[in-house]
Design a protein around this motif. Structure first.
Motif, PDB file in Angstrom:
ATOM      1  N   GLY A 146       7.853   2.675   5.507  1.00 42.15           N
ATOM      2  CA  GLY A 146       9.103   2.270   4.862  1.00 42.15           C
ATOM      3  C   GLY A 146       9.738   3.412   4.082  1.00 42.15           C
ATOM      4  O   GLY A 146      10.953   3.611   4.117  1.00 42.15           O
ATOM      5  N   ALA A 147       8.903   4.176   3.372  1.00 39.51           N
ATOM      6  CA  ALA A 147       9.412   5.310   2.598  1.00 39.51           C
ATOM      7  C   ALA A 147       9.994   6.378   3.512  1.00 39.51           C
ATOM      8  O   ALA A 147      11.043   6.962   3.217  1.00 39.51           O
ATOM      9  CB  ALA A 147       8.303   5.895   1.731  1.00 39.51           C
ATOM     10  N   LEU A 148       9.328   6.651   4.623  1.00 41.60           N
ATOM     11  CA  LEU A 148       9.863   7.624   5.584  1.00 41.60           C
ATOM     12  C   LEU A 148      11.231   7.193   6.082  1.00 41.60           C
ATOM     13  O   LEU A 148      12.164   8.001   6.161  1.00 41.60           O
ATOM     14  CB  LEU A 148       8.897   7.791   6.770  1.00 41.60           C
ATOM     15  CG  LEU A 148       7.620   8.566   6.497  1.00 41.60           C
ATOM     16  CD1 LEU A 148       6.661   8.424   7.682  1.00 41.60           C
ATOM     17  CD2 LEU A 148       7.921  10.027   6.224  1.00 41.60           C
ATOM     18  N   ASN A 149      11.357   5.912   6.404  1.00 43.61           N
ATOM     19  CA  ASN A 149      12.633   5.378   6.889  1.00 43.61           C
ATOM     20  C   ASN A 149      13.725   5.528   5.828  1.00 43.61           C
ATOM     21  O   ASN A 149      14.851   5.939   6.135  1.00 43.61           O
ATOM     22  CB  ASN A 149      12.465   3.916   7.303  1.00 43.61           C
ATOM     23  CG  ASN A 149      13.651   3.413   8.089  1.00 43.61           C
ATOM     24  OD1 ASN A 149      14.221   4.143   8.898  1.00 43.61           O
ATOM     25  ND2 ASN A 149      14.006   2.164   7.859  1.00 43.61           N
ATOM     26  N   ARG A 150      13.400   5.222   4.577  1.00 46.57           N
ATOM     27  CA  ARG A 150      14.382   5.348   3.493  1.00 46.57           C
ATOM     28  C   ARG A 150      14.800   6.798   3.261  1.00 46.57           C
ATOM     29  O   ARG A 150      15.908   7.071   2.808  1.00 46.57           O
ATOM     30  CB  ARG A 150      13.819   4.754   2.201  1.00 46.57           C
ATOM     31  CG  ARG A 150      13.804   3.230   2.189  1.00 46.57           C
ATOM     32  CD  ARG A 150      13.459   2.666   0.822  1.00 46.57           C
ATOM     33  NE  ARG A 150      12.148   3.080   0.332  1.00 46.57           N
ATOM     34  CZ  ARG A 150      10.987   2.539   0.696  1.00 46.57           C
ATOM     35  NH1 ARG A 150      10.965   1.544   1.569  1.00 46.57           N
ATOM     36  NH2 ARG A 150       9.855   2.971   0.182  1.00 46.57           N
ATOM     37  N   LEU A 151      13.900   7.735   3.581  1.00 46.12           N
ATOM     38  CA  LEU A 151      14.201   9.161   3.425  1.00 46.12           C
ATOM     39  C   LEU A 151      14.908   9.744   4.647  1.00 46.12           C
ATOM     40  O   LEU A 151      15.146  10.941   4.715  1.00 46.12           O
ATOM     41  CB  LEU A 151      12.913   9.943   3.157  1.00 46.12           C
ATOM     42  CG  LEU A 151      12.247   9.648   1.815  1.00 46.12           C
ATOM     43  CD1 LEU A 151      10.881  10.301   1.741  1.00 46.12           C
ATOM     44  CD2 LEU A 151      13.133  10.128   0.676  1.00 46.12           C
ATOM     45  N   GLY A 152      15.236   8.883   5.610  1.00 38.92           N
ATOM     46  CA  GLY A 152      15.952   9.338   6.786  1.00 38.92           C
ATOM     47  C   GLY A 152      15.051   9.852   7.897  1.00 38.92           C
ATOM     48  O   GLY A 152      15.535  10.370   8.899  1.00 38.92           O
ATOM     49  N   GLN A 153      13.757   9.731   7.727  1.00 43.08           N
ATOM     50  CA  GLN A 153      12.806  10.163   8.755  1.00 43.08           C
ATOM     51  C   GLN A 153      12.553   8.980   9.689  1.00 43.08           C
ATOM     52  O   GLN A 153      11.579   8.257   9.549  1.00 43.08           O
ATOM     53  CB  GLN A 153      11.501  10.637   8.104  1.00 43.08           C
ATOM     54  CG  GLN A 153      11.666  11.698   7.051  1.00 43.08           C
ATOM     55  CD  GLN A 153      12.202  12.999   7.638  1.00 43.08           C
ATOM     56  OE1 GLN A 153      11.813  13.405   8.715  1.00 43.08           O
ATOM     57  NE2 GLN A 153      13.090  13.649   6.915  1.00 43.08           N
ATOM     58  N   THR A 154      13.456   8.778  10.647  1.00 40.20           N
ATOM     59  CA  THR A 154      13.430   7.560  11.462  1.00 40.20           C
ATOM     60  C   THR A 154      12.704   7.730  12.795  1.00 40.20           C
ATOM     61  O   THR A 154      12.698   6.813  13.601  1.00 40.20           O
ATOM     62  CB  THR A 154      14.872   7.095  11.729  1.00 40.20           C
ATOM     63  OG1 THR A 154      15.575   8.152  12.397  1.00 40.20           O
ATOM     64  CG2 THR A 154      15.581   6.727  10.426  1.00 40.20           C
ATOM     65  N   GLY A 155      12.087   8.845  13.032  1.00 42.90           N
ATOM     66  CA  GLY A 155      11.426   9.085  14.309  1.00 42.90           C
ATOM     67  C   GLY A 155      10.032   8.512  14.418  1.00 42.90           C
ATOM     68  O   GLY A 155       9.370   8.696  15.438  1.00 42.90           O
ATOM     69  N   PHE A 156       9.581   7.812  13.400  1.00 45.99           N
ATOM     70  CA  PHE A 156       8.214   7.287  13.394  1.00 45.99           C
ATOM     71  C   PHE A 156       8.243   5.767  13.427  1.00 45.99           C
ATOM     72  O   PHE A 156       8.916   5.136  12.621  1.00 45.99           O
ATOM     73  CB  PHE A 156       7.462   7.756  12.140  1.00 45.99           C
ATOM     74  CG  PHE A 156       7.524   9.245  11.958  1.00 45.99           C
ATOM     75  CD1 PHE A 156       6.733  10.072  12.729  1.00 45.99           C
ATOM     76  CD2 PHE A 156       8.390   9.822  11.044  1.00 45.99           C
ATOM     77  CE1 PHE A 156       6.796  11.447  12.581  1.00 45.99           C
ATOM     78  CE2 PHE A 156       8.459  11.188  10.877  1.00 45.99           C
ATOM     79  CZ  PHE A 156       7.658  12.012  11.653  1.00 45.99           C
ATOM     80  N   SER A 157       7.510   5.181  14.354  1.00 44.54           N
ATOM     81  CA  SER A 157       7.529   3.722  14.487  1.00 44.54           C
ATOM     82  C   SER A 157       6.417   3.045  13.688  1.00 44.54           C
ATOM     83  O   SER A 157       6.531   1.869  13.349  1.00 44.54           O
ATOM     84  CB  SER A 157       7.417   3.326  15.963  1.00 44.54           C
ATOM     85  OG  SER A 157       6.209   3.818  16.508  1.00 44.54           O
ATOM     86  N   GLU A 158       5.344   3.775  13.395  1.00 44.89           N
ATOM     87  CA  GLU A 158       4.222   3.173  12.669  1.00 44.89           C
ATOM     88  C   GLU A 158       3.432   4.276  11.979  1.00 44.89           C
ATOM     89  O   GLU A 158       3.355   5.399  12.461  1.00 44.89           O
ATOM     90  CB  GLU A 158       3.303   2.425  13.644  1.00 44.89           C
ATOM     91  CG  GLU A 158       2.159   1.714  12.975  1.00 44.89           C
ATOM     92  CD  GLU A 158       1.269   0.961  13.978  1.00 44.89           C
ATOM     93  OE1 GLU A 158       0.263   0.413  13.516  1.00 44.89           O
ATOM     94  OE2 GLU A 158       1.569   0.938  15.173  1.00 44.89           O
ATOM     95  N   VAL A 159       2.836   3.935  10.844  1.00 43.23           N
ATOM     96  CA  VAL A 159       1.949   4.853  10.124  1.00 43.23           C
ATOM     97  C   VAL A 159       0.655   4.112   9.840  1.00 43.23           C
ATOM     98  O   VAL A 159       0.676   2.955   9.413  1.00 43.23           O
ATOM     99  CB  VAL A 159       2.588   5.330   8.794  1.00 43.23           C
ATOM    100  CG1 VAL A 159       1.609   6.187   8.007  1.00 43.23           C
ATOM    101  CG2 VAL A 159       3.886   6.068   9.037  1.00 43.23           C
ATOM    102  N   ARG A 160      -0.462   4.757  10.092  1.00 45.31           N
ATOM    103  CA  ARG A 160      -1.774   4.234   9.712  1.00 45.31           C
ATOM    104  C   ARG A 160      -2.395   5.268   8.789  1.00 45.31           C
ATOM    105  O   ARG A 160      -2.411   6.455   9.089  1.00 45.31           O
ATOM    106  CB  ARG A 160      -2.680   4.039  10.929  1.00 45.31           C
ATOM    107  CG  ARG A 160      -2.150   3.129  12.015  1.00 45.31           C
ATOM    108  CD  ARG A 160      -2.264   1.675  11.744  1.00 45.31           C
ATOM    109  NE  ARG A 160      -3.650   1.220  11.742  1.00 45.31           N
ATOM    110  CZ  ARG A 160      -4.009   0.015  11.313  1.00 45.31           C
ATOM    111  NH1 ARG A 160      -3.127  -0.816  10.846  1.00 45.31           N
ATOM    112  NH2 ARG A 160      -5.256  -0.342  11.346  1.00 45.31           N
ATOM    113  N   GLN A 161      -2.885   4.828   7.650  1.00 42.75           N
ATOM    114  CA  GLN A 161      -3.502   5.746   6.696  1.00 42.75           C
ATOM    115  C   GLN A 161      -5.007   5.597   6.756  1.00 42.75           C
ATOM    116  O   GLN A 161      -5.547   4.501   6.711  1.00 42.75           O
ATOM    117  CB  GLN A 161      -3.015   5.471   5.278  1.00 42.75           C
ATOM    118  CG  GLN A 161      -3.617   6.442   4.283  1.00 42.75           C
ATOM    119  CD  GLN A 161      -3.080   6.266   2.890  1.00 42.75           C
ATOM    120  OE1 GLN A 161      -2.029   5.700   2.681  1.00 42.75           O
ATOM    121  NE2 GLN A 161      -3.827   6.744   1.926  1.00 42.75           N
TER     122      GLN A 161
END
Length: 90
Positions: A24-39
């Motif tokens: 969600g944070a990546l999307n808000r920062l304009g980094q829209t190329g990622f569909s999912e993050v697993r930590q």
């Protein structure tokens, strides 16, 4: 000194709220190329001396019994890392 790196990730069927928050944070920062993050988690075990088959087996055992929770996590990597000496090859 050589190190053994152990990576641990949540099992695919386990929810990953931290990963979702990062996505969600990546999307808000304009980094829209990622569909999912697993930590996951990374452990670095420094070895005094040579990494033998016995030492590597001890690291694998620690990875599955101490460093991970086998109910919700998978050990995805146990690998020996030998760093090159700075200035080597000059």
């Amino acid at each position: 000194m050589p190190r053994i790196v152990v990576d641990v990730m949540p099992k695919p069927e386990i929810l990953d709220p931290q990963g979702k928050a990062i996505a969600g944070a990546l999307n808000r920062l304009g980094q829209t190329g990622f569909s999912e993050v697993r930590q996951g988690k990374r452990f670095e075990l420094t070895v005094d001396g040579e990494v033998t088959a016995e030492i590597l087996e001890q690291a694998r055992h620690a990875a599955t019994t101490l460093l991970s929770n086998p109910v919700i996590e998978d050990v995805t990597r146990v690998e020996v890392i030998v760093e090159a000496t700075i200035g080597a090859g000059e």
